[in-house]
Design a protein around this motif. Structure first.
Motif, PDB file in Angstrom:
ATOM      1  N   UNK A   4       1.940  93.274 -62.880  1.00 54.08           N
ATOM      2  CA  UNK A   4       3.257  92.847 -63.352  1.00 54.08           C
ATOM      3  C   UNK A   4       3.159  91.767 -64.408  1.00 54.08           C
ATOM      4  N   UNK A   5       1.939  91.312 -64.685  1.00 59.80           N
ATOM      5  CA  UNK A   5       1.737  90.339 -65.757  1.00 59.80           C
ATOM      6  C   UNK A   5       1.345  91.122 -67.005  1.00 59.80           C
ATOM      7  N   UNK A   6       0.656  90.490 -67.944  1.00 58.84           N
ATOM      8  CA  UNK A   6       0.230  91.211 -69.130  1.00 58.84           C
ATOM      9  C   UNK A   6       0.813  90.652 -70.401  1.00 58.84           C
ATOM     10  N   UNK A   7       1.091  91.557 -71.346  1.00 54.16           N
ATOM     11  CA  UNK A   7       1.519  91.093 -72.666  1.00 54.16           C
ATOM     12  C   UNK A   7       2.376  92.146 -73.367  1.00 54.16           C
ATOM     13  N   UNK A   8       3.299  91.666 -74.193  1.00 56.55           N
ATOM     14  CA  UNK A   8       4.036  92.513 -75.134  1.00 56.55           C
ATOM     15  C   UNK A   8       3.515  92.170 -76.523  1.00 56.55           C
ATOM     16  N   UNK A   9       3.138  93.180 -77.299  1.00 53.00           N
ATOM     17  CA  UNK A   9       2.577  92.941 -78.630  1.00 53.00           C
ATOM     18  C   UNK A   9       3.174  93.923 -79.640  1.00 53.00           C
ATOM     19  N   UNK A  10       3.129  93.530 -80.913  1.00 47.45           N
ATOM     20  CA  UNK A  10       3.742  94.318 -81.987  1.00 47.45           C
ATOM     21  C   UNK A  10       2.788  94.414 -83.169  1.00 47.45           C
ATOM     22  N   UNK A  11       2.776  95.580 -83.812  1.00 45.25           N
ATOM     23  CA  UNK A  11       2.016  95.777 -85.043  1.00 45.25           C
ATOM     24  C   UNK A  11       2.914  96.465 -86.064  1.00 45.25           C
ATOM     25  N   UNK A  12       2.932  95.920 -87.273  1.00 47.35           N
ATOM     26  CA  UNK A  12       3.726  96.499 -88.352  1.00 47.35           C
ATOM     27  C   UNK A  12       2.785  96.904 -89.477  1.00 47.35           C
ATOM     28  N   UNK A  13       2.915  98.157 -89.916  1.00 50.93           N
ATOM     29  CA  UNK A  13       2.081  98.667 -91.000  1.00 50.93           C
ATOM     30  C   UNK A  13       2.959  99.487 -91.937  1.00 50.93           C
ATOM     31  N   UNK A  14       3.285  98.915 -93.094  1.00 53.68           N
ATOM     32  CA  UNK A  14       4.192  99.595 -94.015  1.00 53.68           C
ATOM     33  C   UNK A  14       5.560  99.766 -93.400  1.00 53.68           C
TER      34      UNK A  14
END
Length: 252
Positions: A4-14
């Motif tokens: 239930x822990x962890x991470x939210x991450x984002x990547x933007x490419x173009x």
């Protein structure tokens, strides 16, 4: 074993933007550099292959092996349950925001004729993403997006609450309807992004802020949609009862 822990991450490419939530059992692992690198690799795979769902992502290539094989390798190496919970891909003009080193993440998609490379648009779009992540999370962009069934249910709840209040005994239905309409305004202010009070200037709604900033740029800016991920949202977390554990250990 609950991740239930962890991470939210984002990547933007173009014009492609991807967001993912990957769960671990502990905050310690969530901060681990190997775990973070794995999450970033997953985002790169998503942007490159654009899988339709988790199964397609697990079957995708990840440096000569499948993502599923890489995930199992990570679980073996780290020694905790790791789960790829969800991801989303958005195409077009977007703004993003990650809160608290991965506690929450937002993608907002815009329709605009503004210069999207300008400082003015960057400021406006970033502030809208910040609004969604740091304020009271909205459910819809505008009033028009609220389904009729949701509105009807909310009205029924308000009517029932009024009729159960002894103060309203004897009040005619038309008066109760007017009170309900007033309370529906509060519902829109909570549920709809454009009706929310703007967090950086509570004299404005978000809709009025966008209108003023758009006018200043001499452009049209419309929020098309948004996605908010909050880490561990909806996952039932394990709660240890230490009194029970001690009792078991002492056979009491």
């Amino acid at each position: 074993r609950i991740a239930a822990d962890g991470v939210v991450a984002i990547l933007k490419n173009g014009n492609t933007t991807a967001m993912i939530e990957v769960n671990s059992e502990t905050d310690f692992v969530a901060k681990n550099e190997t775990f973070r690198a794995f999450v970033n690799t997953l985002l790169e795979v998503i942007v490159a292959s654009k899988p339709a769902n988790i199964d397609e992502l697990l079957a995708a290539d990840c440096g000569g092996v499948t993502v599923d094989a890489k995930l199992k390798e990570m679980i073996f190496t780290i020694g905790e349950k790791i789960s790829i919970r969800r991801f989303v891909v958005k195409e077009g003009v977007t703004s993003t925001y990650v809160h608290g080193n991965g506690v929450a993440g937002v993608i907002v998609r815009f329709e605009t004729d503004a210069d999207t490379t300008s400082d003015a648009f960057a400021k406006l779009s970033k502030n809208i993403a910040l609004q969604i992540a740091a304020g009271s999370p909205p459910t819809y962009v505008s009033r028009e997006d609220v389904p009729a069934a949701v509105l009807e249910e909310e009205k029924n709840i308000q009517v029932a609450a009024l009729k159960n209040d002894p103060k309203n005994a004897g009040k005619p239905d038309n008066i109760l309807e007017k009170i309900v309409l007033g309370r529906m305004g509060k519902f829109y202010e909570a549920a709809c992004l454009l009706d929310q009070s703007y967090i950086l200037d509570d004299d404005l709604t978000v809709g009025k802020y966008i209108a003023a900033a758009s006018k200043e740029m001499g452009a049209s800016v419309k929020v098309v949609d948004f996605v908010l991920y909050e880490k561990g949202e909806g996952i039932e977390k394990r709660e240890d009862n230490f009194a029970e554990e001690i009792a078991k250990l002492t056979n009491k």
